[in-house]
Design an enzyme around this catalytic site. Structure first.
Site, PDB file in Angstrom:
ATOM      1  N   CYS A 258       0.783  -1.153   0.250  1.00 46.02           N
ATOM      2  CA  CYS A 258       0.129   0.068   0.141  1.00 46.02           C
ATOM      3  C   CYS A 258       0.907   1.146   0.001  1.00 46.02           C
ATOM      4  CB  CYS A 258      -0.499  -0.035   0.635  1.00 46.02           C
ATOM      5  SG  CYS A 258      -2.128   1.033   0.524  1.00 46.02           S
ATOM      6  N   HIS A 344      -3.601  -5.333   0.223  1.00 46.11           N
ATOM      7  CA  HIS A 344      -3.862  -5.847   1.390  1.00 46.11           C
ATOM      8  C   HIS A 344      -3.340  -7.574   1.566  1.00 46.11           C
ATOM      9  CE1 HIS A 344      -3.076  -2.089   3.624  1.00 46.11           C
ATOM     10  NE2 HIS A 344      -4.434  -1.722   2.793  1.00 46.11           N
ATOM     11  N   GLU A 346      -2.090  -8.896   3.808  1.00 42.71           N
ATOM     12  CA  GLU A 346      -2.753  -9.813   5.565  1.00 42.71           C
ATOM     13  C   GLU A 346      -4.178  -9.416   5.389  1.00 42.71           C
ATOM     14  OE1 GLU A 346      -3.472  -5.330   5.428  1.00 42.71           O
ATOM     15  OE2 GLU A 346      -1.930  -6.831   4.042  1.00 42.71           O
TER      16      GLU A 346
END
Length: 377
Positions: A258, A344, A346
């Site tokens: 990001c 993202h 994660e």
């Protein structure tokens, strides 16, 4: 002790003067910020605690918010980072066996102002048509003209450096069980799950404040470098970009997410742009141009790396694109073990389609470590 909100009004006013009247949610007060909407159907607590949302008033496209309360472990930072909350239906009670409290109490604890019982579909359509803009919510000043004057004084997100508001103040380390590699993580607004994804893969992670020099990080001789997500305009961080350029040129395997992705891009001479509307949600389609496979991703950003500047740089390979609008979603440096993505992997909360990127980072670290070992023999 919850505030009685049954008769408390609130007003939302947009930068273009559009006003919505609803009911108060969260703390009683006034808040300002750039208004944005998230299309995710779940994971509101993780979303509200994501540091990338610092300075933003968040509209939840899902109709019901607060119904499952909050949980002590479902956080991405040390507290709520959104500037304010807008919902259609807000529940100040919850039903969940593992819940630790109500969303109302959570908002009051962190002094976050919200508004509910407005037509969020109308609001989201308005933002989509008119583009990103600032907004103000108040449950204490109910004069629309007064709020219209106040919102005009709110600074634009473009040109704002916000990472310094959310980065760690002190360096700290989280060790993996039987850790094999040491990763230095530059905290631009890191989510807890990024650290967790690294430790689960055998990395001891040392988290550094965003103002840390490249020399200090490299002096620890890390096996890999992680550049985290974060809020604000990446172009407003020239000092950080300069230090990241040194980190990249060290040849240490690096991975950016990001804002970290945008900073890596800027360090290589690419440009970033403010989006008309950002990408925020847990159902964004991405295509991996290397494997030709597609993945569903979690996203939260209002700036993007310029595709034109990437295509004109002979040292940059575009590895991922966003399938909704063909914006750039990932890059790789052709001459160094460095890559980054706009979304993202994660994903907390969100799909796990992109977790392979952490494995790719570990593979780069292992290959680089083996190459260095061979050279030393």
């Amino acid at each position: 002790m919850q505030t009685d909100l049954s008769s408390q009004k609130a007003i939302l006013v947009l930068e273009d003067g559009t006003a919505f009247e609803g009911k108060a949610a969260g703390a009683i007060g006034t808040t300002t910020g750039e208004i944005a909407f998230n299309t995710g159907m779940y994971g509101y607590q993780e979303i509200f605690t994501d540091p990338s949302y610092y300075g933003q008033i968040l509209v939840m496209a899902t109709s019901h918010i607060g119904n499952y309360g909050v949980h002590d472990e479902e956080v991405e930072s040390d507290g709520m980072k959104i500037a304010g909350l807008v919902t259609k239906k807000f529940s100040d009670v919850y039903s969940r066996v593992a819940g630790s409290g109500t969303l109302q109490d959570y908002l009051e604890r962190d002094n976050k102002v919200g508004i509910s019982d407005i037509d969020t579909r109308k609001l989201v359509r308005h933002i989509r048509e008119k583009g990103a803009m600032n907004a103000i919510i108040s449950s204490e000043d109910l004069d629309v003209e007064s709020l219209r004057a106040k919102v005009k004084e709110v600074p634009s997100m473009e040109g704002l450096e916000l990472s310094s508001k959310v980065t760690t103040k002190e360096k700290y380390t989280t060790n993996a069980e039987n850790g094999k590699f040491n990763v230095a993580l530059l905290d631009l607004g890191v989510k807890t799950n990024i650290v967790r994804c690294l430790t689960e893969r055998g990395c001891n992670v040392t988290v550094y404040p965003m103002s840390t020099s490249a020399e200090e990080i490299l002096a620890s001789n890390p096996d890999g470098i992680m550049l985290s997500n974060g809020p604000g305009d990446p172009a407003a961080m020239p000092e950080v970009v300069a230090e990241v350029k040194k980190l990249v040129e060290s040849g240490t395997p690096s991975f950016g997410i990001c804002l970290g992705h945008q900073v890596i891009a800027l360090s290589q001479g690419l440009a970033t742009e403010k989006m008309f509307n950002g990408h925020r949600g847990v159902n964004h389609p991405i295509k991996n141009l290397v494997t030709t496979k597609s993945e569903i991703t979690s996203q939260n950003h209002g700036f993007v790396v310029s595709m034109k500047s990437a295509e004109e740089n002979e040292n940059i390979e575009v590895t991922h694109i966003h399938l909704n609008d063909d914006t750039l979603a990932g890059i790789r440096l052709k001459n160094l073990p460095v890559f980054s993505v706009q979304y993202h992997p994660e994903a907390s909360a969100g799909p796990h389609d992109s977790r392979y990127l952490f494995d790719q980072f570990i593979t780069n670290i292992a290959s680089h470590s083996n190459a260095e070992l061979t050279q030393s023999l």
